[in-house]
Design a protein around this motif. Structure first.
Motif, PDB file in Angstrom:
ATOM      1  N   ARG A   1     -15.128 -11.330  -4.551  1.00  0.00           N
ATOM      2  CA  ARG A   1     -15.785 -10.616  -3.455  1.00  0.00           C
ATOM      3  C   ARG A   1     -15.030 -10.814  -2.142  1.00  0.00           C
ATOM      4  O   ARG A   1     -14.843  -9.878  -1.359  1.00  0.00           O
ATOM      5  CB  ARG A   1     -17.228 -11.118  -3.289  1.00  0.00           C
ATOM      6  N   GLN A   2     -14.609 -12.042  -1.908  1.00  0.00           N
ATOM      7  CA  GLN A   2     -13.859 -12.294  -0.680  1.00  0.00           C
ATOM      8  C   GLN A   2     -12.535 -11.553  -0.676  1.00  0.00           C
ATOM      9  O   GLN A   2     -12.063 -11.090   0.370  1.00  0.00           O
ATOM     10  CB  GLN A   2     -13.631 -13.796  -0.504  1.00  0.00           C
ATOM     11  N   LEU A   3     -11.927 -11.422  -1.839  1.00  0.00           N
ATOM     12  CA  LEU A   3     -10.680 -10.674  -1.939  1.00  0.00           C
ATOM     13  C   LEU A   3     -10.904  -9.218  -1.546  1.00  0.00           C
ATOM     14  O   LEU A   3     -10.144  -8.643  -0.752  1.00  0.00           O
ATOM     15  CB  LEU A   3     -10.119 -10.757  -3.357  1.00  0.00           C
ATOM     16  N   VAL A   4     -11.932  -8.602  -2.098  1.00  0.00           N
ATOM     17  CA  VAL A   4     -12.220  -7.204  -1.786  1.00  0.00           C
ATOM     18  C   VAL A   4     -12.525  -7.042  -0.298  1.00  0.00           C
ATOM     19  O   VAL A   4     -12.080  -6.089   0.348  1.00  0.00           O
ATOM     20  CB  VAL A   4     -13.390  -6.693  -2.647  1.00  0.00           C
ATOM     21  N   GLN A   5     -13.258  -7.983   0.254  1.00  0.00           N
ATOM     22  CA  GLN A   5     -13.594  -7.916   1.669  1.00  0.00           C
ATOM     23  C   GLN A   5     -12.340  -8.003   2.553  1.00  0.00           C
ATOM     24  O   GLN A   5     -12.323  -7.486   3.671  1.00  0.00           O
ATOM     25  CB  GLN A   5     -14.556  -9.050   2.045  1.00  0.00           C
ATOM     26  N   ALA A   6     -11.293  -8.645   2.043  1.00  0.00           N
ATOM     27  CA  ALA A   6     -10.064  -8.824   2.831  1.00  0.00           C
ATOM     28  C   ALA A   6      -9.095  -7.653   2.711  1.00  0.00           C
ATOM     29  O   ALA A   6      -8.097  -7.597   3.432  1.00  0.00           O
ATOM     30  CB  ALA A   6      -9.355 -10.109   2.405  1.00  0.00           C
ATOM     31  N   LEU A   7      -9.380  -6.706   1.818  1.00  0.00           N
ATOM     32  CA  LEU A   7      -8.451  -5.595   1.598  1.00  0.00           C
ATOM     33  C   LEU A   7      -8.470  -4.617   2.771  1.00  0.00           C
ATOM     34  O   LEU A   7      -9.495  -4.406   3.414  1.00  0.00           O
ATOM     35  CB  LEU A   7      -8.801  -4.857   0.305  1.00  0.00           C
ATOM     36  N   ASN A   8      -7.316  -4.014   3.006  1.00  0.00           N
ATOM     37  CA  ASN A   8      -7.165  -3.049   4.087  1.00  0.00           C
ATOM     38  C   ASN A   8      -7.303  -1.632   3.564  1.00  0.00           C
ATOM     39  O   ASN A   8      -7.011  -1.347   2.396  1.00  0.00           O
ATOM     40  CB  ASN A   8      -5.800  -3.193   4.757  1.00  0.00           C
ATOM     41  N   GLN A   9      -7.701  -0.759   4.438  1.00  0.00           N
ATOM     42  CA  GLN A   9      -7.719   0.662   4.100  1.00  0.00           C
ATOM     43  C   GLN A   9      -6.284   1.190   4.099  1.00  0.00           C
ATOM     44  O   GLN A   9      -5.455   0.758   4.893  1.00  0.00           O
ATOM     45  CB  GLN A   9      -8.548   1.438   5.136  1.00  0.00           C
ATOM     46  N   SER A  10      -6.024   2.112   3.196  1.00  0.00           N
ATOM     47  CA  SER A  10      -4.700   2.733   3.154  1.00  0.00           C
ATOM     48  C   SER A  10      -4.561   3.733   4.291  1.00  0.00           C
ATOM     49  O   SER A  10      -5.496   4.451   4.624  1.00  0.00           O
ATOM     50  CB  SER A  10      -4.490   3.444   1.812  1.00  0.00           C
ATOM     51  N   GLN A  11      -3.363   3.777   4.875  1.00  0.00           N
ATOM     52  CA  GLN A  11      -3.075   4.710   5.955  1.00  0.00           C
ATOM     53  C   GLN A  11      -2.385   5.976   5.458  1.00  0.00           C
ATOM     54  O   GLN A  11      -2.061   6.854   6.249  1.00  0.00           O
ATOM     55  CB  GLN A  11      -2.195   4.033   7.015  1.00  0.00           C
ATOM     56  N   LEU A  12      -2.179   6.068   4.146  1.00  0.00           N
ATOM     57  CA  LEU A  12      -1.519   7.249   3.594  1.00  0.00           C
ATOM     58  C   LEU A  12      -2.482   8.435   3.590  1.00  0.00           C
ATOM     59  O   LEU A  12      -3.686   8.274   3.378  1.00  0.00           O
ATOM     60  CB  LEU A  12      -1.041   6.972   2.167  1.00  0.00           C
ATOM     61  N   ASN A  13      -1.931   9.601   3.788  1.00  0.00           N
ATOM     62  CA  ASN A  13      -2.748  10.816   3.791  1.00  0.00           C
ATOM     63  C   ASN A  13      -2.580  11.555   2.467  1.00  0.00           C
ATOM     64  O   ASN A  13      -2.160  12.702   2.409  1.00  0.00           O
ATOM     65  CB  ASN A  13      -2.354  11.712   4.972  1.00  0.00           C
ATOM     66  N   THR A  14      -2.905  10.857   1.393  1.00  0.00           N
ATOM     67  CA  THR A  14      -2.802  11.445   0.059  1.00  0.00           C
ATOM     68  C   THR A  14      -4.167  11.412  -0.601  1.00  0.00           C
ATOM     69  O   THR A  14      -5.062  10.656  -0.201  1.00  0.00           O
ATOM     70  CB  THR A  14      -1.797  10.674  -0.811  1.00  0.00           C
ATOM     71  N   GLU A  15      -4.326  12.228  -1.624  1.00  0.00           N
ATOM     72  CA  GLU A  15      -5.605  12.259  -2.331  1.00  0.00           C
ATOM     73  C   GLU A  15      -5.897  10.903  -2.971  1.00  0.00           C
ATOM     74  O   GLU A  15      -7.038  10.436  -2.966  1.00  0.00           O
ATOM     75  CB  GLU A  15      -5.582  13.359  -3.396  1.00  0.00           C
ATOM     76  N   GLU A  16      -4.862  10.278  -3.513  1.00  0.00           N
ATOM     77  CA  GLU A  16      -5.049   8.968  -4.135  1.00  0.00           C
ATOM     78  C   GLU A  16      -5.505   7.945  -3.096  1.00  0.00           C
ATOM     79  O   GLU A  16      -6.382   7.112  -3.364  1.00  0.00           O
ATOM     80  CB  GLU A  16      -3.747   8.512  -4.786  1.00  0.00           C
ATOM     81  N   ALA A  17      -4.918   8.005  -1.903  1.00  0.00           N
ATOM     82  CA  ALA A  17      -5.303   7.070  -0.846  1.00  0.00           C
ATOM     83  C   ALA A  17      -6.736   7.320  -0.392  1.00  0.00           C
ATOM     84  O   ALA A  17      -7.487   6.371  -0.106  1.00  0.00           O
ATOM     85  CB  ALA A  17      -4.344   7.205   0.334  1.00  0.00           C
TER      86      ALA A  17
ATOM     87  N   LEU B   1       0.815  -1.214   0.000  1.00  0.00           N
ATOM     88  CA  LEU B   1       0.000   0.000   0.000  1.00  0.00           C
ATOM     89  C   LEU B   1       0.849   1.264   0.000  1.00  0.00           C
ATOM     90  O   LEU B   1       0.575   2.216   0.726  1.00  0.00           O
ATOM     91  CB  LEU B   1      -0.967   0.007   1.191  1.00  0.00           C
ATOM     92  N   SER B   2       1.910   1.257  -0.806  1.00  0.00           N
ATOM     93  CA  SER B   2       2.701   2.468  -0.992  1.00  0.00           C
ATOM     94  C   SER B   2       1.918   3.420  -1.900  1.00  0.00           C
ATOM     95  O   SER B   2       0.860   3.080  -2.419  1.00  0.00           O
ATOM     96  CB  SER B   2       4.053   2.122  -1.626  1.00  0.00           C
ATOM     97  N   GLU B   3       2.463   4.589  -2.100  1.00  0.00           N
ATOM     98  CA  GLU B   3       1.739   5.592  -2.883  1.00  0.00           C
ATOM     99  C   GLU B   3       1.507   5.118  -4.316  1.00  0.00           C
ATOM    100  O   GLU B   3       0.398   5.233  -4.838  1.00  0.00           O
ATOM    101  CB  GLU B   3       2.519   6.914  -2.871  1.00  0.00           C
ATOM    102  N   GLU B   4       2.532   4.563  -4.944  1.00  0.00           N
ATOM    103  CA  GLU B   4       2.364   4.103  -6.313  1.00  0.00           C
ATOM    104  C   GLU B   4       1.516   2.846  -6.385  1.00  0.00           C
ATOM    105  O   GLU B   4       0.746   2.643  -7.329  1.00  0.00           O
ATOM    106  CB  GLU B   4       3.736   3.856  -6.963  1.00  0.00           C
ATOM    107  N   THR B   5       1.611   2.011  -5.340  1.00  0.00           N
ATOM    108  CA  THR B   5       0.799   0.800  -5.304  1.00  0.00           C
ATOM    109  C   THR B   5      -0.672   1.139  -5.144  1.00  0.00           C
ATOM    110  O   THR B   5      -1.536   0.546  -5.816  1.00  0.00           O
ATOM    111  CB  THR B   5       1.250  -0.113  -4.158  1.00  0.00           C
ATOM    112  N   VAL B   6      -0.984   2.092  -4.280  1.00  0.00           N
ATOM    113  CA  VAL B   6      -2.378   2.495  -4.075  1.00  0.00           C
ATOM    114  C   VAL B   6      -2.962   3.044  -5.363  1.00  0.00           C
ATOM    115  O   VAL B   6      -4.131   2.776  -5.696  1.00  0.00           O
ATOM    116  CB  VAL B   6      -2.461   3.545  -2.944  1.00  0.00           C
ATOM    117  N   ARG B   7      -2.170   3.785  -6.097  1.00  0.00           N
ATOM    118  CA  ARG B   7      -2.650   4.333  -7.364  1.00  0.00           C
ATOM    119  C   ARG B   7      -3.033   3.207  -8.334  1.00  0.00           C
ATOM    120  O   ARG B   7      -4.081   3.259  -8.990  1.00  0.00           O
ATOM    121  CB  ARG B   7      -1.570   5.216  -7.994  1.00  0.00           C
ATOM    122  N   LEU B   8      -2.193   2.190  -8.395  1.00  0.00           N
ATOM    123  CA  LEU B   8      -2.471   1.061  -9.278  1.00  0.00           C
ATOM    124  C   LEU B   8      -3.675   0.261  -8.786  1.00  0.00           C
ATOM    125  O   LEU B   8      -4.535  -0.149  -9.579  1.00  0.00           O
ATOM    126  CB  LEU B   8      -1.232   0.162  -9.361  1.00  0.00           C
TER     127      LEU B   8
END
Length: 901
Positions: A363-379, A337-344
């Motif tokens: 659906r299960q994959l999406v449910q398992a995803l974490n929220q990004s902790q970055l404070n950027t517009e992309e995040a 979940l880096s800045e470039e990874t979040v963008r992708l």
């Protein structure tokens, strides 16, 4: 004797002798110049020549200055017979460098003898060409002494020399005068004696054959022993710099002790008589003609190779994105979940347009995803899109749950609960829910009537508790019907209130109703005094005391009934006002007074019946709240029911606070309840908490739904639909993580999938592994197996892709080895058979073998190919963790054979 001869010798005789000596010296100089040309095989560097020219010019100027000085002293001393000055002149004139001159002054080299020394013209400044030989001192290793090299006719442009001293004071410094003999003074600064040097050591640049005079300036390339602290030309035969000297250096030494065979001496100790020269403080090469270096010369370092680094996660994600493998981009990117990874990943989420059309695995994959902790517009965009997508997936899951389980398999009570809770999902199933409503109402009526009848009888404590629980079930059922049906809601609500009142009456709580009064009428008082007493109590608004004490006298004094009626009405009004205040819920005196008021208004026969009945209604809500407050710790289910009903009637802040407290207590306690009681508690909380605490109400819905999901998964597993069963188990765990609802049956389901996956093709295997790694609450041992298997399969796919690429072959091959290290390392946790593990190891060995074979081919090629071969050898030696000791050893040896470390 010599002094007497010098005194008798005339000035003219001394001039003749001096001229002869000078002519001889000039001849020697010309011969020395020619010899110097023959013996110099190389030309000194320009820097070296410049310094030597400068030093030679300075010496020539010095000698000319001395010669002129002597001539002028001779002139002035013709009439003086002072022995000391004659000796000084004689001694100085014996210096072969004292009478250097320019022969071009006359065609006859002897004509200068007739020149009056006082009439000598100014000596022109000598100029030395930088391209010709430089005058200096050379040593041909024979004891012939130094040879002064005069400039030839090609020598021009000598630098300016210091001006000569005036003839007014020809006296030399006292420290420049010898002991009176004809020998060269040895105490003149800069002229240390050398036993084999045949003469003088000069601070000017030395001839290469000079026995080794040390000069701080750069020397002639052939200078056999003079060193210089400045960097020299590589071809300089003897000049050194601060770095170790050339092995063939003639041999100056540094301050460290010399080798016993060193051809020179070490300063500051006395010079060896055979030393070719003095020493220099700069370090010399060990092979220098006799000097020693403080540290051995390092061996030439072997060239270093840089290995490729493992492939960056982002580069791997880009590869998956180009392959339209969104699931893998999200799965592997979720850990960084880096800045470039979040963008992708944000782009990948955009591809999930409609969750209804996505697989259960996605659906299960999406449910398992974490929220990004970055404070950027992309995040922020990513988090918002992820939250919305999860919400849509949950809705789709509920819809499928209603269709798969609620309509077809749930009991009437569950159907009615979900119908009322998920009313937007029930379109088209009206008849099923109508049947469920009727069934629930009938069951509730039966339980309520039986319980009410039983509670009117003498019962044991256990029997009383059992009937009270039956009433609670009936109350809850009526509430479910009321939530679902607006048409039948009123009927259900009325029945609920009746059952609740019965429950309240059957629930005893301790109250402070008895009060001891210190003031009361005297028995001997007459009626008038008694009436006055109660009138005073009424003035003080002591209505409870008035009712209780007046009731004791009303039979004897019937006129007191008017006071009782008035006190009853005023006490009811006073109580109603008090129940609306916060002090009714948090002030002990007020609560006790209201309890006494209720007891008086409803318990005394003298109180008018209409007031008593009204009091029961007015106090009902408040008393329910008071009961709830006392039952929160003992029975939070009853407490919630009572507090909710009381709040509906009171709608005061105090009642709301008690309801909030009861809801929280029941929500917390429900986690430890058995399934039947817990589900009932969540059904109750779904209603009781929605007006005061939405979070508790939503938690109740989630947990109740989790029980439904778990039941659905169990049903699907029994029917052999293990993948969908896992989804419902996972959602149950996601909704209710605090409770273990599925661990045992979920493990059985997952193990069944792993057992049957070997019979599937690779695509289906990957699908199963992707599901297993993303479901929530799976047994860790099974999840680790699934993760390890997915890792190995995805790595082999990536390695195969890297090997097919025609660009960056060397780098790709190394990155493939990194990946295969990870794959082999993961085998231990895959749960695969030994045969399956062996196949992966064989794939690893094949990769290493191909690198070694290619390296062997390259090792006989061009320089570039040899470097690539060395890179492969080094990669196998350093990266090949599982290549085997022998293979690694051979790779290291091959690397060393190529000259690399």
């Amino acid at each position: 004797m010599e002094e007497q001869q010098n005194e008798k010798m005339s000035p003219k005789a001394r001039w003749i002798i001096g001229g002869i000596v000078t002519i001889c010296l000039a001849v020697l100089i010309v011969v020395a110049i020619q010899l110097n040309k023959k013996q110099e095989p190389e030309v000194a560097t320009e820097a070296t020549q410049d310094k030597k020219e400068k030093t030679a010019d300075e010496q020539i100027g010095s000698d000319l200055e001395k010669a002129l000085s002597e001539l002028k002293k001779d002139k002035s001393s013709d009439d003086k017979k002072t022995a000391s000055k004659d000796k000084t002149t004689a001694t100085k004139s014996s210096d072969p460098f004292a009478y250097l001159f320019n022969p071009s002054k006359s065609d006859d080299p002897l004509t200068f003898l007739s020149i009056d020394p006082t009439d000598l013209p100014d000596v022109p400044e000598p100029v030395v060409s930088k391209t010709e030989d430089v005058a200096g001192v050379q040593d041909d290793k024979t004891p012939n002494g130094p040879v002064a090299l005069l400039p030839t006719d090609k020598i021009t442009d000598l630098p300016t020399v210091p001006s000569l001293p005036t003839s007014d004071d020809p006296t030399l410094p006292s420290d420049a005068v010898g002991d009176g003999d004809d020998d060269v003074p040895t105490d003149v600064p800069g002229t240390p004696d050398n036993s084999d040097n045949g003469g003088i050591t000069n601070p000017t640049p030395n001839n290469p054959d000079d026995g080794g005079t040390t000069d701080p300036t750069p020397n002639n390339p052939d200078d056999g022993g003079t060193t210089d602290p400045t960097p020299n030309n590589p071809d300089d035969g003897g000049t050194t710099n601060p770095m170790p000297n050339n092995p063939d250096d003639g041999g100056t030494t540094d301050p460290t002790p010399n080798n016993p065979d060193d051809g020179g001496t070490t300063d500051p100790t006395p010079n060896n008589p055979d030393d070719g020269g003095t020493t220099d403080p700069t370090p010399n090469n060990p092979d220098d003609g006799g000097t020693t270096d403080p540290t051995p010369n390092p061996e030439p370092s072997k060239p270093e190779l840089s290995l490729a680094l493992p492939e960056e996660t982002y580069d791997r994600l880009v590869y998956y994105a180009k392959q339209n493998r969104e699931d893998d981009v999200l799965y592997y990117g979720n850990d960084t979940l880096s800045e470039e990874t979040v963008r992708l990943m944000n782009q990948m989420l955009g591809r999930y347009q409609d969750p209804k059309n996505e697989s259960i695995t996605a659906r299960q994959l999406v449910q398992a995803l974490n929220q990004s902790q970055l404070n950027t517009e992309e995040a922020k965009l990513y988090n918002a899109q992820l939250a919305k997508l999860k919400e849509e997936i949950e809705k789709v899951t509920r819809e499928e749950f209603v269709d798969v389980y609620v309509i077809k398999n749930a009991d009437s009570k569950d159907q009615l609960y979900y119908a009322g809770t998920f009313s937007d999902l029930m379109d088209g199933n009206d008849q099923e829910f109508e049947n469920a409503k009727n069934s629930v109402m009938n069951e509730a009526d039966k339980k309520a009537s039986e319980a009410a009848a039983n509670l009117g009888n003498q019962l044991t404590e256990d029997e009383r508790e059992e009937n009270k629980q039956a009433l609670i079930d009936a109350i809850n059922s009526y509430q479910l019907v009321a939530n679902y049906s607006t048409e039948d809601g009123k009927e259900a609500a009325a029945k609920r209130s009746e059952a609740l009142r019965t429950l309240s009456e059957a629930t005893q709580v301790k109250e402070e109703q008895e009060v001891e009064y210190t003031s009361k009428p005297k028995e001997e008082d007459d009626e008038e005094k008694i009436k006055e007493f109660f009138d005073d109590l009424m003035k003080d608004k002591k209505y409870v005391q008035t009712l209780q004490q007046a009731s004791a006298y009303v039979e004897k004094y019937p006129d007191l009934q008017d006071i009782i009626d008035e006190a009853s009405e005023k006490l009811l009004n006073q109580s109603v006002e008090q129940m609306k205040s916060n002090s009714a819920y948090n002030d002990k005196y007020t609560k006790d007074h209201l309890a006494q008021s209720y007891a008086a208004l409803t318990g005394l026969a003298t109180v008018p019946s209409e007031i008593s009945e009204k009091a029961q209604d007015e106090f009902y809500g408040y008393r329910l709240v008071m009961q709830a407050e006392k039952l929160i710790d003992e029975d939070p289910t009853q407490a919630v029911i009572f507090a909710h009903e009381g709040y509906k009637r009171q709608e005061t802040d105090g009642a709301k606070g008690v309801l909030q407290k009861a809801n929280t207590a029941l929500s917390e306690k429900a986690v430890g309840m058995d399934q039947e009681q817990a589900e009932r508690a969540y059904e109750i909380l779904t209603v009781t908490a929605q007006d005061v605490n939405e979070d508790i109400a939503q938690t109740a819905v989630d947990r109740k739904t989790a029980y439904g999901y778990a039941a659905t998964g169990k049903d699907l597993h029994e029917k052999g639909n293990n993948q969908e069963a896992l989804v419902y188990f996972s959602e149950a765990n996601r909704l209710y993580p605090e409770k273990d609802l599925t661990s045992t049956i979920m493990k059985e389901t997952a193990q069944a999938l792993l057992d049957e996956v070997g019979t599937e093709d690779v695509t289906e295997q990957i699908k199963i592994y992707n599901l297993l790694v993303n479901v929530k609450g799976l047994d860790e041992s099974i999840k680790t197996q699934a993760e390890s298997r997915k890792t190995v399969i995805d790595i082999l796919d990536r390695v195969n892709t890297l090997e097919k690429q025609e660009q960056n072959v060397v780098e790709n091959k190394q990155q493939g080895l990194y990946y295969l290290n990870e794959a082999v390392g993961a085998l231990e946790n895959t749960g695969w058979s030994d045969e399956e593990k062996a196949e992966i190891q064989q794939r690893y060995d094949a990769h290493v073998s191909s690198m070694l074979e290619q390296a062997q081919t390259w090792s006989t090629g061009s320089k570039e190919e040899i470097e690539k071969a060395a890179t492969y050898y080094k990669a196998v030696a350093e990266i090949g963790k599982y290549a085997g000791e022998e293979t690694v050893a051979n790779a290291k040896k091959a690397l060393n054979d190529l000259g690399y470390e």
